[in-house]
Design an enzyme around this catalytic site. Sequence first.
Site, short mmCIF file in Angstrom:
data_model
loop_
_atom_site.label_atom_id
_atom_site.label_comp_id
_atom_site.label_asym_id
_atom_site.label_seq_id
_atom_site.Cartn_x
_atom_site.Cartn_y
_atom_site.Cartn_z
N LYS A 110 0.66 -1.28 0.36
CA LYS A 110 0.26 -0.24 0.21
C LYS A 110 0.92 1.18 0.07
CE LYS A 110 -3.56 -0.46 2.38
NZ LYS A 110 -5.06 -0.86 3.99
N GLY B 129 -8.45 -7.50 4.33
CA GLY B 129 -9.31 -8.07 6.02
C GLY B 129 -8.96 -8.03 7.04
N CYS C 119 10.77 -38.55 -9.07
CA CYS C 119 9.38 -39.49 -9.11
C CYS C 119 9.54 -38.91 -7.87
CB CYS C 119 8.97 -40.25 -9.05
SG CYS C 119 10.43 -41.22 -8.21
N SER D 188 16.87 -41.33 -10.05
CA SER D 188 15.67 -41.28 -10.02
C SER D 188 15.73 -40.75 -8.68
CB SER D 188 15.07 -41.79 -10.59
OG SER D 188 13.54 -40.95 -10.59
N MET E 252 -5.72 -7.01 8.53
CA MET E 252 -4.75 -5.89 9.05
C MET E 252 -5.56 -5.04 9.57
SD MET E 252 -2.00 -7.67 9.54
CE MET E 252 -0.85 -6.61 10.42
N HIS F 103 -15.45 -9.00 1.18
CA HIS F 103 -14.90 -9.94 1.86
C HIS F 103 -14.44 -10.98 1.72
CE1 HIS F 103 -13.37 -12.41 5.32
NE2 HIS F 103 -12.58 -10.88 5.35
N ARG G 71 -3.18 -0.94 -6.32
CA ARG G 71 -2.33 -2.05 -6.24
C ARG G 71 -2.48 -3.31 -7.68
NH1 ARG G 71 -5.34 -5.16 -2.06
NH2 ARG G 71 -6.79 -5.20 -2.65
N ARG H 238 -3.20 2.94 8.45
CA ARG H 238 -3.61 2.18 7.70
C ARG H 238 -2.01 1.17 7.94
NH1 ARG H 238 -4.94 5.18 2.25
NH2 ARG H 238 -5.50 2.57 1.65
N TYR I 20 14.67 -34.50 -15.68
CA TYR I 20 12.82 -34.65 -15.93
C TYR I 20 12.82 -34.14 -14.80
CZ TYR I 20 13.32 -39.43 -15.36
OH TYR I 20 13.39 -40.31 -13.81
#
Length: 896
Positions: A27, A105, A850, A782, A107, A457, A341, A96, A870
Site C-alpha cells: 500500500k 481484511g 519422481c 531418479s 490487518m 470480503h 495495486r 492504515r 526431468y
Amino acid sequence: MEGKGADKFVYDFAEGNKDLKDLLGGKGANLAEMTNLGLPVPAGFTITTVACQQYLASGAHVDGLEEEITSHLEKLEEAMGKRLGDPADPLLVSVRSGAKFSMPGMMETVLNVGLNDESVAGLSAQAGGDDRFAWDSYRRLIQMFGKTVCEVPGDEFEQALHNAKSAKGVRDDTDLDADDLKALVGAYKDVFAKHTGDDFPQDPREQMDRAIAAVFQSWNAPRAVLYRRQERIPADLGTAVNVVAMVFGNLGADSGTGVAFTRDPATGEQGIYGDYLQNAQGEDVVAGIRNTVPLQDLEGLDKKSYDELLGIMATLEGHYHDLCDIEFTIERGKLWMLQTRVGKRTAAAAFTIAAQLIDEGVIDLDEALRRVTGAQLAQLMFPRFDLAGDPEVLTKGVGASPGAAYGEVVFTAERATELAAQGKDVILVRRETNPDDLPGMIAAQGILTSRGGKTSHAAVVARGMGKTCVCGADQLEVSPSAFLVSGHTVNEGDVISIDGTTGRVYLGEVPVRPSEVVQYFEGDLDPALANEPLVAAVHRLMTHADERRRLAVRTNADTGPDAARARRFGAQGVGLCRTEHMFLGDRRELVERLILAEGDKERQAALDALKPLQRADFLELFREMNGLPVTVRLIDPPLHEFLPSLEDLAVHVAVAKERGESAKRSEKMLAAVRRMHESNPMLGMRGVRLGLVVPGLFGMQVRAIAEAAVALAQEGGRPRPEIMVPLVGAVQELETVRAEAEKIIAEVVGDSGVEIAIGTMIEVPRAALTAGQIAEAADFFSFGTNDLTQMGWGFSRDDVEGAFFWRYLELGIFGISPFESIDREGVGRLVRIASEEGRATRPDLKLGVCGEHGGDPESVHFFHEVGLDYVSCSPFRVPVARLEAGRAALPAQVTG
Ligand code: ADP
Ligand code: MG
Ligand code: MG
C-alpha cells in the site's frame, strides 16, 4: 547508504516508489508511486516494515522511531496547514496497515484519528457547519479505535447503532441526524469505558501512537497468522503503517467512496468495473452496509470526477502494464486516490489478461508467462457442473470465485469447521463474511453470501484461496438456522451446489464434469469452445512454456489408461511405474502363495504364475508410451503389506480353534506375519533389500519387463524401458542386482534390438552422499524425494504430519510442509550433491525426480536450477509442471 534502512524508519510518500514493497509494504509503495505520478493522493507518510519487525522483536520499543514520526507529522501538518486534532481546525489522519503482500481484511485500519470532544466542533466548522458529518466521523473513530486498538467487541457498537436506528424507526445510517449521532457517540463511549475501564483517549497524538502500535501488533493476530499460513506468506515480514491525511466521502450527496478495476477481475475483459457509494466513508463499500451503485452511474452523479477517474485508471494501467484495482474517495466534487495495486484476479482472468496484454503490445510472451502460475492452471482444471439433469436453480448471485462446489449448508464458521473435521463437505452461508469467519471459509468447500459484490470480503478472500464463492445473492433471506429463497426453506444440513463462475445456486448435489481446460488438454474440446478466450490463452502460454523449458515432464502412472491420459496432457514418458500396484486385487492370492512358499520349488511356481500378469501390464504401458521412456520400479514396499493384518489373523485363528475348525492356512499365514513383523517397516525389509533376500523376485520382474519390451518391438513398436532399483544405499547393492538383471535381459532380448537402461532411486541419504560411486553402476538416477525427505529429516511421514507439523509451521521451523514443497537447504542439498557427484562420474547420467515434489511449482523451479533432466508427477499435475518448468527457464527479470 542507509545501513539497510535501519536508521530511517519513516518515509514521506514523495520519498518512496513501487519497488520498495519489502520496506514500505504494498500500500505504502503504491501510494508513493501514485504521488510521484502526480495523481491526487492525500499527503502522508509510511512507517517501515523494519520498524514493525523491531517493534515486535523488542517487545514494543524502537529506538528513535517516535522522534522520526514527530518530524514527519510536523511536515504533514505544515503541508496541510493544520495541526493534528487542533480544536479549531483539526487535521485528521487515517492509520492504515499495509504488508508486502496484500492481506485483505487481515490487518486493521483506523480512520478519523485526531477527533475528540473539542475538535469535533472544529471539524464541523471546516465542513461549513455540518454537525451531522462531524459526529458521524467521531462515532466511527470510537468504533474503529475501540475494536481494533482496544479489542472492544465490535457487535456492541453495532448493537448501539442498531438501537439508535430502531428507536428512530429508520433503516439507513444516513437517516440519523446530528443529534442522534451525538447521542450515539455517548453510547459508544460507554461501551468503550465498560470494556477498557478507561475513557476514550482525547489526546490526538496518543490516539495516533496507539493506533500505530495496534497495526504493528495485528501482524500477529490469530487470523493474520492463519491467513499467512494458508497463503504461504513468511511470518517474519512485518507490516508497514501508513499515516494519511483524511479526505471525506461522507460530506453529503456530492461526496462518496468507491472501488474500481481497470479490467473485469473475473474475465479480464476491458471495461469499467467497480462500485460506488454516495455519502459514505471507507469500509462502507466493501462491508455491503448499503447497496452500492455500479461505477458507471458515477457519470450521471459527478461527470467531472468520473472523467478524471477514467483518465487515472488509464494512466495506472499504462504505468503498471497490468490490471489495477483502486480505492478512491470524492470529497465535495474533488477526487482523491487512496490506494492502488496490481489487482488480484481469478485464475481465468490471469490467463486471459496476460494474452490480451500481449495482443495490445503491452508485454511480451515471456512477461505473460511470468504472470500466470501453475497454481492458477491447477484451478482451471477444477471440474465444472454438468447441467444435463436440469437441476433446480434456487437463485443467482455474483460469481465471485470460480469452481463447482456442493455440500451441506452451514450458517456459522464454527459449524463449518466442526463438520469439515468429520469429513463432510459444507457450504458456508452467511449474510456477509468478516475476518472472524476465516477458519470456516477455509474449512468449507464453498461460500455463499447474500450481500456484497466482487469486492466484498467473501469474494476477495475466496479468490485468494482459490475457493468457490457466490456472493450478493440478495434474494436469500438468511437467518441463523435456515435461508429462504423463491419459496424454499433450506435448513442446516440440506445439500446445495454453487457455481462460482455463473453465480448460480442449485438445490441438491449437481454432478460435475471436466473443465474446458481439461477438455482442451484431453483433445476432446467442443469445437465451439476452441476459440474461447481462456482456452486460447492457455494454449498460447502452454506452447510458450514448452518452447522455453529445459526440463522434460514425465508422469507417474501404473496403468495404460493413466499413461494414455498423461500423454494427452503432454507427458514425455513415465517417470515412475510402481509395480506393487500390480500385486493387488485378485492377484493377492498369488502374492500370498509367494510369501508362504516353502522351498525353492513352491516359490518359483508362485513367481511363474505372477510373471505373465506383470508382462501384460508392462506391455500395455509400453504401448501407450510407445517411443517414450518408461521407468519401472522394481517392487518396493515390505511384503507383509500384502498379507492380512496380524490382529485380523489372530482373531480368525482363535475363532476357528474355538469352533474346532481347521485353520491350517490361516495359522501358517499368522506365523509368517509374526515372522515378518517389523517395528519400523519403512526402514525395514523393503526395496533392494527384498530383492537381495527373496530369490527370483526381482529376476521375475526384470524378465517380465524385457519380454514385454520384446513383444512390443515385434509388433513394430519402439519400447524404451528403464529398470529402477529402489532404496539403494550402497553401490554394491546396485551392482548385485544389475549383474543378475543384465544376464536376464541379454537372454530375453537376444538380437531384437531392444535396449533397457538400469538405474536407481536416490532416496536414502547415504545414496546421495555416495552418488559418485553409485553412478558407476547406474545409467540414471531418479530422486525419490518423499523417502529422501522422510529419511533426511528422520520423519515418519504417516505419523508426523498430523502430530506436530502444525507446531513447526507455527514456530516457522518451516514455512510449508517439506513433503509438499522440497526443503531446498537440507533435502535439496542432498539432491544437489548427488547430481554433481553422479555426473562427475558419468557425465551422461540422466537425472530425474519422481514423487510428489515433481508436481509442486516451487520444487519444479528448484529442480530446474539443480539441472535435472526431468520431473515426473501425477497425470493431472503434468500441465502444471510443464508451465512451471517453462517459467523456471525464463531469463531473470530486470526491475525498474
Ligand atoms: P484495507 O487494506 O482493508 O483496504 P485501507 O487502509 O485501505 O484498508 O482502509 C480502509 C478504508 O478506509 C478504505 O476504503 C480506504 O479507502 C479508506 N481510507 C483509508 N485512509 C483514508 C483517508 N485518509 N481518507 C479517507 N478514506 C480513507
Ligand atoms: Mg484498502
Ligand atoms: Mg521410496
